[in-house]
Scaffold this motif. Structure first.
Motif, PDB file in Angstrom:
ATOM      1  N   ASP A   1      65.614  58.792  98.549  1.00 14.58           N
ATOM      2  CA  ASP A   1      66.252  57.633  98.853  1.00 14.58           C
ATOM      3  C   ASP A   1      65.670  57.251 100.312  1.00 14.58           C
ATOM      4  OD1 ASP A   1      68.552  55.789  99.147  1.00 14.58           O
ATOM      5  OD2 ASP A   1      69.204  57.083 101.007  1.00 14.58           O
ATOM      6  N   LEU A   2      65.260  58.141 101.086  1.00 11.81           N
ATOM      7  CA  LEU A   2      64.604  58.040 102.421  1.00 11.81           C
ATOM      8  C   LEU A   2      63.300  57.421 102.069  1.00 11.81           C
ATOM      9  CD1 LEU A   2      65.454  61.235 104.562  1.00 11.81           C
ATOM     10  CD2 LEU A   2      66.160  58.922 105.051  1.00 11.81           C
ATOM     11  N   ARG A   3      62.581  58.056 101.143  1.00  8.88           N
ATOM     12  CA  ARG A   3      61.312  57.426 100.851  1.00  8.88           C
ATOM     13  C   ARG A   3      61.137  55.751 100.526  1.00  8.88           C
ATOM     14  NH1 ARG A   3      60.161  60.732  97.005  1.00  8.88           N
ATOM     15  NH2 ARG A   3      59.393  62.340  98.335  1.00  8.88           N
ATOM     16  N   LEU A   4      62.176  55.601  99.637  1.00  7.53           N
ATOM     17  CA  LEU A   4      62.395  54.324  98.844  1.00  7.53           C
ATOM     18  C   LEU A   4      62.684  53.110 100.260  1.00  7.53           C
ATOM     19  CD1 LEU A   4      64.374  54.617  95.863  1.00  7.53           C
ATOM     20  CD2 LEU A   4      62.168  53.776  96.079  1.00  7.53           C
ATOM     21  N   LYS A   5      63.811  53.652 101.081  1.00  5.44           N
ATOM     22  CA  LYS A   5      64.146  52.984 102.215  1.00  5.44           C
ATOM     23  C   LYS A   5      62.938  52.825 103.209  1.00  5.44           C
ATOM     24  CE  LYS A   5      68.914  53.346 101.760  1.00  5.44           C
ATOM     25  NZ  LYS A   5      70.383  53.785 102.037  1.00  5.44           N
ATOM     26  N   SER A   6      62.236  53.738 103.499  1.00  3.48           N
ATOM     27  CA  SER A   6      61.100  53.894 104.340  1.00  3.48           C
ATOM     28  C   SER A   6      59.714  52.898 103.893  1.00  3.48           C
ATOM     29  CB  SER A   6      60.333  55.411 104.539  1.00  3.48           C
ATOM     30  OG  SER A   6      59.203  55.066 105.236  1.00  3.48           O
ATOM     31  N   ASN A   7      59.672  52.991 102.402  1.00  2.00           N
ATOM     32  CA  ASN A   7      58.765  52.009 101.797  1.00  2.00           C
ATOM     33  C   ASN A   7      59.197  50.404 102.112  1.00  2.00           C
ATOM     34  OD1 ASN A   7      56.992  54.066 101.463  1.00  2.00           O
ATOM     35  ND2 ASN A   7      57.695  54.352  99.319  1.00  2.00           N
ATOM     36  N   ALA A   8      60.632  50.228 102.068  1.00  2.00           N
ATOM     37  CA  ALA A   8      60.881  49.046 101.989  1.00  2.00           C
ATOM     38  C   ALA A   8      61.307  48.487 103.575  1.00  2.00           C
ATOM     39  CB  ALA A   8      62.307  49.002 101.447  1.00  2.00           C
ATOM     40  N   GLY A   9      60.848  49.263 104.427  1.00  2.00           N
ATOM     41  CA  GLY A   9      61.174  48.903 105.857  1.00  2.00           C
ATOM     42  C   GLY A   9      62.552  48.982 106.382  1.00  2.00           C
ATOM     43  N   VAL A  10      63.336  49.620 105.966  1.00  2.21           N
ATOM     44  CA  VAL A  10      64.770  49.651 105.866  1.00  2.21           C
ATOM     45  C   VAL A  10      64.988  50.754 107.413  1.00  2.21           C
ATOM     46  CG1 VAL A  10      67.154  50.475 105.745  1.00  2.21           C
ATOM     47  CG2 VAL A  10      65.696  49.002 103.750  1.00  2.21           C
ATOM     48  N   GLN A  11      65.732  50.313 108.312  1.00  2.00           N
ATOM     49  CA  GLN A  11      65.928  51.365 109.585  1.00  2.00           C
ATOM     50  C   GLN A  11      67.324  51.734 109.438  1.00  2.00           C
ATOM     51  OE1 GLN A  11      64.568  49.546 113.290  1.00  2.00           O
ATOM     52  NE2 GLN A  11      62.520  49.363 112.365  1.00  2.00           N
ATOM     53  N   TYR A  12      67.769  52.788 109.859  1.00  3.14           N
ATOM     54  CA  TYR A  12      68.824  53.300 110.037  1.00  3.14           C
ATOM     55  C   TYR A  12      69.567  53.123 111.366  1.00  3.14           C
ATOM     56  CZ  TYR A  12      68.359  56.011 105.669  1.00  3.14           C
ATOM     57  OH  TYR A  12      67.956  56.410 104.345  1.00  3.14           O
ATOM     58  N   ASP A  13      70.816  52.950 111.325  1.00  6.95           N
ATOM     59  CA  ASP A  13      71.569  52.707 112.557  1.00  6.95           C
ATOM     60  C   ASP A  13      72.443  54.145 112.688  1.00  6.95           C
ATOM     61  OD1 ASP A  13      73.767  52.968 110.952  1.00  6.95           O
ATOM     62  OD2 ASP A  13      74.543  50.721 111.128  1.00  6.95           O
ATOM     63  N   ALA A  14      72.999  54.204 113.870  1.00  8.15           N
ATOM     64  CA  ALA A  14      73.488  55.418 114.593  1.00  8.15           C
ATOM     65  C   ALA A  14      74.579  55.960 113.557  1.00  8.15           C
ATOM     66  CB  ALA A  14      74.203  55.287 115.788  1.00  8.15           C
ATOM     67  N   SER A  15      75.462  55.118 112.995  1.00  7.79           N
ATOM     68  CA  SER A  15      76.262  55.381 111.913  1.00  7.79           C
ATOM     69  C   SER A  15      75.786  56.077 110.658  1.00  7.79           C
ATOM     70  CB  SER A  15      77.207  54.252 111.665  1.00  7.79           C
ATOM     71  OG  SER A  15      78.106  54.659 110.637  1.00  7.79           O
ATOM     72  N   GLN A  16      74.686  55.601 110.142  1.00  7.91           N
ATOM     73  CA  GLN A  16      74.166  56.121 108.978  1.00  7.91           C
ATOM     74  C   GLN A  16      73.402  57.360 109.052  1.00  7.91           C
ATOM     75  OE1 GLN A  16      71.855  52.452 108.614  1.00  7.91           O
ATOM     76  NE2 GLN A  16      72.872  51.960 106.438  1.00  7.91           N
ATOM     77  N   LEU A  17      72.598  57.584 110.278  1.00  6.80           N
ATOM     78  CA  LEU A  17      72.108  58.778 110.607  1.00  6.80           C
ATOM     79  C   LEU A  17      73.108  60.010 110.714  1.00  6.80           C
ATOM     80  CD1 LEU A  17      69.086  57.652 112.921  1.00  6.80           C
ATOM     81  CD2 LEU A  17      69.076  58.353 110.734  1.00  6.80           C
ATOM     82  N   SER A  18      74.332  59.423 111.351  1.00  2.41           N
ATOM     83  CA  SER A  18      75.322  60.583 111.494  1.00  2.41           C
ATOM     84  C   SER A  18      75.932  60.929 110.185  1.00  2.41           C
ATOM     85  CB  SER A  18      76.566  59.986 112.238  1.00  2.41           C
ATOM     86  OG  SER A  18      77.410  60.849 112.454  1.00  2.41           O
ATOM     87  N   ASP A  19      76.091  59.961 109.211  1.00  2.00           N
ATOM     88  CA  ASP A  19      76.642  60.426 107.902  1.00  2.00           C
ATOM     89  C   ASP A  19      75.402  61.348 107.359  1.00  2.00           C
ATOM     90  OD1 ASP A  19      78.747  58.983 108.366  1.00  2.00           O
ATOM     91  OD2 ASP A  19      78.111  56.948 107.161  1.00  2.00           O
ATOM     92  N   LEU A  20      74.302  60.768 107.180  1.00  2.98           N
ATOM     93  CA  LEU A  20      73.094  61.554 106.786  1.00  2.98           C
ATOM     94  C   LEU A  20      73.090  63.119 107.113  1.00  2.98           C
ATOM     95  CD1 LEU A  20      70.721  61.898 104.855  1.00  2.98           C
ATOM     96  CD2 LEU A  20      69.492  60.859 106.561  1.00  2.98           C
ATOM     97  N   SER A  21      73.235  63.027 108.590  1.00  9.01           N
ATOM     98  CA  SER A  21      73.384  64.469 109.263  1.00  9.01           C
ATOM     99  C   SER A  21      74.450  65.210 108.760  1.00  9.01           C
ATOM    100  CB  SER A  21      73.626  64.308 110.472  1.00  9.01           C
ATOM    101  OG  SER A  21      73.570  65.567 111.325  1.00  9.01           O
TER     102      SER A  21
END
Length: 93
Positions: free
Chosen positions: A13-33
């Motif tokens: 998921d991180l690889r796909l989003k990184s290749n698509a140029g998607v950036q995470y906001d604080a809420s998404q990073l908190s959920d991932l953490s």
């Protein structure tokens, strides 16, 4: 839940989003953490369970070895013909 399967899914998921140029906001990073923390606890529990099984197996092997050595030692004592083996438990005669 499989630790490896979940980690591969996160990595993909991180690889796909990184290749698509998607950036995470604080809420998404908190959920991932939080999710990765749960996976880490699951991995720790599985490692501890495996360690217990390994210790139990080592204990069984150790008991078998001690039993074999004790049997061999007893057999050697019994081979001394003409001798009487008397146990000494520290008592005075």
């Amino acid at each position: 839940m499989s630790v490896a399967r979940e980690l591969f899914a996160v990595a993909d998921d991180l690889r796909l989003k990184s290749n698509a140029g998607v950036q995470y906001d604080a809420s998404q990073l908190s959920d991932l953490s939080d999710f990765l923390g749960s996976i880490a606890r699951l991995a720790r529990n599985e490692e501890e369970e495996l360690a217990v099984f390994r210790l139990a197996e080592a204990g069984q092997l150790g008991r078998a070895a001690v039993n074999e050595l004790a049997t061999e030692a007893m057999g050697n004592l019994m081979l001394d013909h003409g001798k009487v083996v008397r146990p000494d438990f520290g008592r005075k005669s």
